[in-house]
Design a protein around this motif. Structure first.
Motif, short mmCIF file in Angstrom:
data_model
loop_
_atom_site.label_atom_id
_atom_site.label_comp_id
_atom_site.label_asym_id
_atom_site.label_seq_id
_atom_site.Cartn_x
_atom_site.Cartn_y
_atom_site.Cartn_z
N UNK A 187 0.83 -1.32 0.01
CA UNK A 187 0.02 0.17 0.17
C UNK A 187 0.94 1.38 0.00
N UNK A 188 1.56 1.36 0.80
CA UNK A 188 2.53 2.63 1.29
C UNK A 188 3.49 2.75 0.03
N UNK A 189 3.94 1.54 -0.41
CA UNK A 189 5.09 1.78 -1.57
C UNK A 189 4.42 2.27 -2.74
N UNK A 217 -0.21 -2.59 20.86
CA UNK A 217 -1.26 -3.31 20.23
C UNK A 217 -1.57 -2.88 18.71
N UNK A 218 -1.72 -1.38 18.78
CA UNK A 218 -2.05 -0.94 17.25
C UNK A 218 -0.99 -1.13 16.21
N UNK A 219 0.34 -1.55 16.55
CA UNK A 219 1.46 -1.67 15.60
C UNK A 219 1.24 -2.66 14.68
N UNK A 220 0.94 -3.89 14.87
CA UNK A 220 0.52 -4.87 13.96
C UNK A 220 -0.53 -4.75 12.90
N UNK A 273 -0.30 -4.06 8.91
CA UNK A 273 -0.91 -4.98 7.80
C UNK A 273 -1.59 -3.87 6.96
N UNK A 274 -1.86 -2.60 7.14
CA UNK A 274 -2.29 -1.91 6.25
C UNK A 274 -1.02 -1.28 5.47
N UNK A 275 0.19 -1.06 5.77
CA UNK A 275 1.25 -0.64 5.20
C UNK A 275 1.51 -1.73 4.12
#
Length: 550
Positions: free
Chosen positions: A109-111, A227-230, A234-236
């Motif tokens: 996504x971010x790429x 907790x929000x890191x993973x 997954x979005x990135x």
């Protein structure tokens, strides 16, 4: 169709798509900020190294509007894709391999987003791809020309974003024998020499970038950050690619292939490093985006096996299609700041309609000031406050040119309280507070030195020196911008200020200093700063002082 021809056709289509999205996707607030960098080229900036400024400066030479920020980024991203492709082995290539490569790259996504959105990550991706390309060539045929090229590339990576240190560090950890190679040491020395102008800039400006990134972002541990890191990662990278990459990193952890080890160490290293860093505060999802380059290489190698083809049809290709269809809406998610909302253009238009061509001062929002300059081409500055962080505007100090001038002040006071004298403007989409000033007196550049402090009972006694760097006299009893002095300190994440009385007759002549004494309540066991409030903004005017136990 032969694989090379197919690749270049798809690459051209990729760049055309990036240019189309660059032209028609609304400009992100941070991009407008970087556009200002490009208008004032320097060896460094408060937030980042200067490479992103060079991108926007080059883009503005050829275009106006959105492409004046993004044109060079779109072309550079095409080069990034080409370099990653050239890093792959080209023996026994098929058309299926080419389609697989673009499916993987497009699904990250971010790429994909950094193909048309200008941030420091865009040049970092390009030079990371070049670094891996050169490193692979060096492993197969070590030579001085390649080693020196790696040194120049490493410097370019550092001029793009400080995350470059992690890329080089993880590659070195994957092949510790590089420390015995004299060519490697010369390459590092060359990179260090090339980065000297930026280091000198940091020294001259008291290391603002390092203070901000290493200390200013520390917010302490919160379980939420961990907790929000993973989910953010997954979005990135998208769930299919990230899960496969983690699996392959574990599966191939004992490989003897040095280049493969570099890809594994960098991919896993970025993911683990920033997860650990969540103990100090929130980790922005995009911080790991440089791992996209080795991740694409790793996934392409492994997915060439027949057993993994199902992942292309069931996971990666559908997600790639979704990304390509939706990435025009994603830039609003790149930052959590309120100014990046979809109504940014509408907000700027409404403010400009109210203020006309009068210079606008934004209190605490460098994003809104940057957007205002981009969309209206009129003068706008931002004033940092005790409640917000410093920015490049504090180094530029454009506000000093507005002393004694008529201005319109836009405040984010609704986040705290509505100050007297401000008018509320709001409808269904926009909301802001404004005030017209016929003769503005700012306090942000007043330098306060704490000569001595004493704790007496429940009181804190202060002896201060106040220096006025402005070209106009600084008046406490100003008719429109009267000055109030406070002691400010933090308790956890909460801001506190204590009132300190000063003489209303105090005047500091231009380019001169005065000394005074004042007192307030005792400050708790926390560093404090001296703040001056001009009725619109409560600025930080001294360095932090830690009360010593007696």
């Amino acid at each position: 169709m032969k694989p090379p021809k197919l690749f270049y056709i798809l690459l051209i289509l990729w760049v055309i798509a990036d240019l189309f999205l660059a032209a028609f996707t609304p400009v992100h607030a941070d991009e407008a900020y970087y556009a200002l960098f490009g208008q004032h080229l320097d060896w460094g900036y408060y937030d980042h190294p200067p490479m992103v400024a060079l991108l926007t400066a080059l883009s503005s030479v050829f275009f106006k509007g959105n492409l004046s920020i993004r044109f060079a980024t779109a072309l550079l991203h095409g080069g990034t894709v080409w370099l990653v492709w050239k890093t792959l082995p080209h023996k026994s290539l098929t058309s299926k391999d080419v389609w697989m490569f673009f499916a993987i790259a497009a699904s990250l996504v971010m790429f994909s987003i950094y193909g048309f959105v200008t941030t420091p990550d865009a040049p970092l991706l390009f030079f990371t791809a070049l670094f891996f390309y050169l490193y692979r060539r060096y492993l197969s045929s070590p030579s001085w020309p390649i080693a020196l090229s790696i040194g120049v590339t490493l410097a370019a990576m550092l001029y793009s974003k400080y995350m470059a240190v992690l890329v080089a560090g993880f590659v070195l950890l994957s092949n510790i024998k590089l420390l015995k190679d004299k060519r490697v040491w010369v390459a590092v020395l060359l990179a260090a020499l090339l980065i000297v102008p930026h280091i000198l800039w940091q020294v001259h400006h008291d290391f603002p970038s390092f203070q901000y990134h290493l200390m200013g972002r520390n917010k302490g541990f919160r379980l939420q950050y961990l907790l929000e890191y993973i989910p953010n990662q997954l979005f990135v990278f998208n769930p299919a690619c990230l899960c496969l990459a983690v699996y392959f990193c574990w599966k191939k952890r004992e490989t003897d292939n040095l280049f493969e080890r570099a890809c594994l160490f960098t991919t896993a290293g970025f993911l683990l490093f920033f997860w650990v860093m969540t103990v100090k505060g929130h980790a922005e999802p995009r911080w790991t985006v440089a791992a996209s380059v080795p991740m694409i290489i790793l996934l392409w190698h492994e997915l060439r096996n027949e057993q993994w083809h199902k992942w292309l049809t069931r996971g990666i290709v559908p997600i790639a299609c979704i990304v390509l269809l939706s990435c025009g809406f994603v830039p609003t998610l790149l930052s959590q700041s309120s100014s990046t909302s979809p109504n940014g253009h509408e907000l700027v238009t409404a403010i400009h309609k109210k203020c006309g061509h009068t210079p606008v001062i934004f209190v605490g929002s460098f994003q809104e000031a940057s957007l205002y300059r981009f969309y209206t081409d009129d003068n706008a500055v931002t004033l940092s406050s005790f409640y917000t962080r410093h920015t490049q505007f504090d180094l530029w100090q454009f506000d000093t040119l507005l002393q004694g001038k008529a201005v319109c002040v836009i405040d984010d006071a609704y986040k705290r309280h509505i100050r007297d004298g401000f008018t509320t403007i709001h409808d269904e989409k926009i909301r802001f507070y404004y005030r017209e000033i016929s003769s503005f007196q700012g306090a942000n550049r007043i330098e306060v030195t704490v000569n001595r402090y004493r704790v007496s009972g429940d009181s804190l006694l202060l002896d201060l020196t106040m220096y006025n760097p402005y070209s106009q006299d600084f008046t406490v009893n100003h008719p429109e911008c009267p000055i109030t002095l406070f002691v400010g300190y933090m308790s956890g994440e909460h801001h506190h200020t204590l009132y300190c009385p000063i003489s209303p007759d105090l005047i500091i002549p231009a380019k001169s200093s005065v000394t005074l004494s004042t007192a307030t309540d005792t400050v708790p066991n926390a560093p404090f700063v001296i703040c001056l409030d001009n009725g619109m903004n409560r600025s930080v005017n001294s360095k932090p002082i830690k009360i010593k136990d007696h």
